[in-house]
Design a protein around this motif. Structure first.
Motif, PDB file in Angstrom:
ATOM      1  N   MET A  49      33.391 -26.748 -69.454  1.00  0.00           N
ATOM      2  CA  MET A  49      34.244 -27.926 -69.263  1.00  0.00           C
ATOM      3  C   MET A  49      35.466 -27.829 -70.169  1.00  0.00           C
ATOM      4  O   MET A  49      35.344 -27.468 -71.339  1.00  0.00           O
ATOM      5  CB  MET A  49      33.441 -29.177 -69.607  1.00  0.00           C
ATOM      6  N   ASN A  50      36.631 -28.114 -69.614  1.00  0.00           N
ATOM      7  CA  ASN A  50      37.843 -28.246 -70.409  1.00  0.00           C
ATOM      8  C   ASN A  50      38.057 -29.723 -70.698  1.00  0.00           C
ATOM      9  O   ASN A  50      37.831 -30.571 -69.827  1.00  0.00           O
ATOM     10  CB  ASN A  50      39.070 -27.722 -69.663  1.00  0.00           C
ATOM     11  N   LYS A 103      51.177 -39.656 -92.438  1.00  0.00           N
ATOM     12  CA  LYS A 103      51.402 -40.757 -91.505  1.00  0.00           C
ATOM     13  C   LYS A 103      50.698 -40.397 -90.202  1.00  0.00           C
ATOM     14  O   LYS A 103      50.359 -39.232 -89.963  1.00  0.00           O
ATOM     15  CB  LYS A 103      52.885 -41.031 -91.291  1.00  0.00           C
ATOM     16  N   THR A 104      50.441 -41.380 -89.388  1.00  0.00           N
ATOM     17  CA  THR A 104      49.675 -41.158 -88.154  1.00  0.00           C
ATOM     18  C   THR A 104      50.577 -40.584 -87.067  1.00  0.00           C
ATOM     19  O   THR A 104      51.664 -41.103 -86.820  1.00  0.00           O
ATOM     20  CB  THR A 104      49.025 -42.470 -87.684  1.00  0.00           C
ATOM     21  N   LYS A 105      50.100 -39.507 -86.453  1.00  0.00           N
ATOM     22  CA  LYS A 105      50.817 -38.863 -85.349  1.00  0.00           C
ATOM     23  C   LYS A 105      49.844 -38.597 -84.207  1.00  0.00           C
ATOM     24  O   LYS A 105      48.633 -38.544 -84.412  1.00  0.00           O
ATOM     25  CB  LYS A 105      51.440 -37.545 -85.797  1.00  0.00           C
ATOM     26  N   LYS A 106      50.404 -38.381 -83.020  1.00  0.00           N
ATOM     27  CA  LYS A 106      49.595 -38.073 -81.838  1.00  0.00           C
ATOM     28  C   LYS A 106      49.753 -36.594 -81.476  1.00  0.00           C
ATOM     29  O   LYS A 106      50.855 -36.045 -81.512  1.00  0.00           O
ATOM     30  CB  LYS A 106      50.034 -38.921 -80.649  1.00  0.00           C
ATOM     31  N   TYR A 107      48.615 -35.988 -81.138  1.00  0.00           N
ATOM     32  CA  TYR A 107      48.601 -34.592 -80.705  1.00  0.00           C
ATOM     33  C   TYR A 107      47.836 -34.463 -79.396  1.00  0.00           C
ATOM     34  O   TYR A 107      46.913 -35.237 -79.131  1.00  0.00           O
ATOM     35  CB  TYR A 107      47.925 -33.701 -81.758  1.00  0.00           C
ATOM     36  N   LYS A 108      48.234 -33.469 -78.606  1.00  0.00           N
ATOM     37  CA  LYS A 108      47.499 -33.127 -77.387  1.00  0.00           C
ATOM     38  C   LYS A 108      46.692 -31.873 -77.675  1.00  0.00           C
ATOM     39  O   LYS A 108      47.249 -30.850 -78.086  1.00  0.00           O
ATOM     40  CB  LYS A 108      48.448 -32.898 -76.215  1.00  0.00           C
ATOM     41  N   ALA A 109      45.379 -31.969 -77.478  1.00  0.00           N
ATOM     42  CA  ALA A 109      44.482 -30.841 -77.731  1.00  0.00           C
ATOM     43  C   ALA A 109      43.752 -30.481 -76.447  1.00  0.00           C
ATOM     44  O   ALA A 109      43.352 -31.365 -75.693  1.00  0.00           O
ATOM     45  CB  ALA A 109      43.473 -31.212 -78.812  1.00  0.00           C
ATOM     46  N   VAL A 110      43.583 -29.197 -76.217  1.00  0.00           N
ATOM     47  CA  VAL A 110      42.756 -28.720 -75.101  1.00  0.00           C
ATOM     48  C   VAL A 110      41.613 -27.917 -75.708  1.00  0.00           C
ATOM     49  O   VAL A 110      41.844 -26.964 -76.465  1.00  0.00           O
ATOM     50  CB  VAL A 110      43.560 -27.871 -74.094  1.00  0.00           C
ATOM     51  N   VAL A 111      40.395 -28.335 -75.386  1.00  0.00           N
ATOM     52  CA  VAL A 111      39.187 -27.686 -75.899  1.00  0.00           C
ATOM     53  C   VAL A 111      38.343 -27.242 -74.709  1.00  0.00           C
ATOM     54  O   VAL A 111      38.125 -28.012 -73.770  1.00  0.00           O
ATOM     55  CB  VAL A 111      38.367 -28.653 -76.787  1.00  0.00           C
ATOM     56  N   LYS A 171      41.822 -24.343 -77.335  1.00  0.00           N
ATOM     57  CA  LYS A 171      42.768 -23.580 -76.504  1.00  0.00           C
ATOM     58  C   LYS A 171      44.215 -23.881 -76.876  1.00  0.00           C
ATOM     59  O   LYS A 171      45.058 -22.996 -76.861  1.00  0.00           O
ATOM     60  CB  LYS A 171      42.546 -23.871 -75.021  1.00  0.00           C
ATOM     61  N   SER A 172      44.505 -25.146 -77.194  1.00  0.00           N
ATOM     62  CA  SER A 172      45.865 -25.503 -77.620  1.00  0.00           C
ATOM     63  C   SER A 172      45.844 -26.796 -78.418  1.00  0.00           C
ATOM     64  O   SER A 172      44.917 -27.605 -78.289  1.00  0.00           O
ATOM     65  CB  SER A 172      46.814 -25.632 -76.421  1.00  0.00           C
TER      66      SER A 172
END
Length: 113
Positions: free
Chosen positions: A75-76, A87-95, A106-107
């Motif tokens: 599953m991705n 400080k709080t930041k948003k990230y996009k992660a792919v596992v 993965k990213s």
């Protein structure tokens, strides 16, 4: 045509349309309904921890904000995570979670939101 034949014909039409709609979902991204689910939180924590191990930035996981999953060989998970780095930041992660339940990052990149 007999009633039995009509019933079988209608049943086969309904079943084939159900199959077609499910087949269209395989490989596509599906929204995650409960981002507070402990397993999804575990994946988010893994992503932040793994990225921080590679880059030594002192990142701390805050929460999973949203996400999608994709059926592959395993599953991705594509998650938007809130991370504290001073400080709080948003990230996009792919596992990628393998069938053995081991995970691979993965990213991991800033979320352009």
């Amino acid at each position: 045509m007999t009633n039995k034949a009509i019933f079988v014909l209608l049943l086969s039409l309904v079943l084939s349309s159900l199959y077609a709609s499910q087949a269209a979902n395989i490989g596509g991204w599906t929204p995650i309904r409960d981002v507070k689910d402990p397993h999804i939180v575990e994946i988010g924590k893994f992503a932040v921890s793994e990225y921080d191990k590679q880059n030594n930035l002192g990142l701390r996981f805050v929460e999973v904000l949203s996400g999608e999953s994709q059926v592959v060989s395993g599953m991705n998970y594509r998650l938007i995570v809130s991370v504290n780095e001073g400080k709080t930041k948003k990230y996009k992660a792919v596992v990628w979670e393998k069938p053995s339940k081991s995970m691979t990052l993965k990213s991991f990149e800033p979320a352009g939101m």
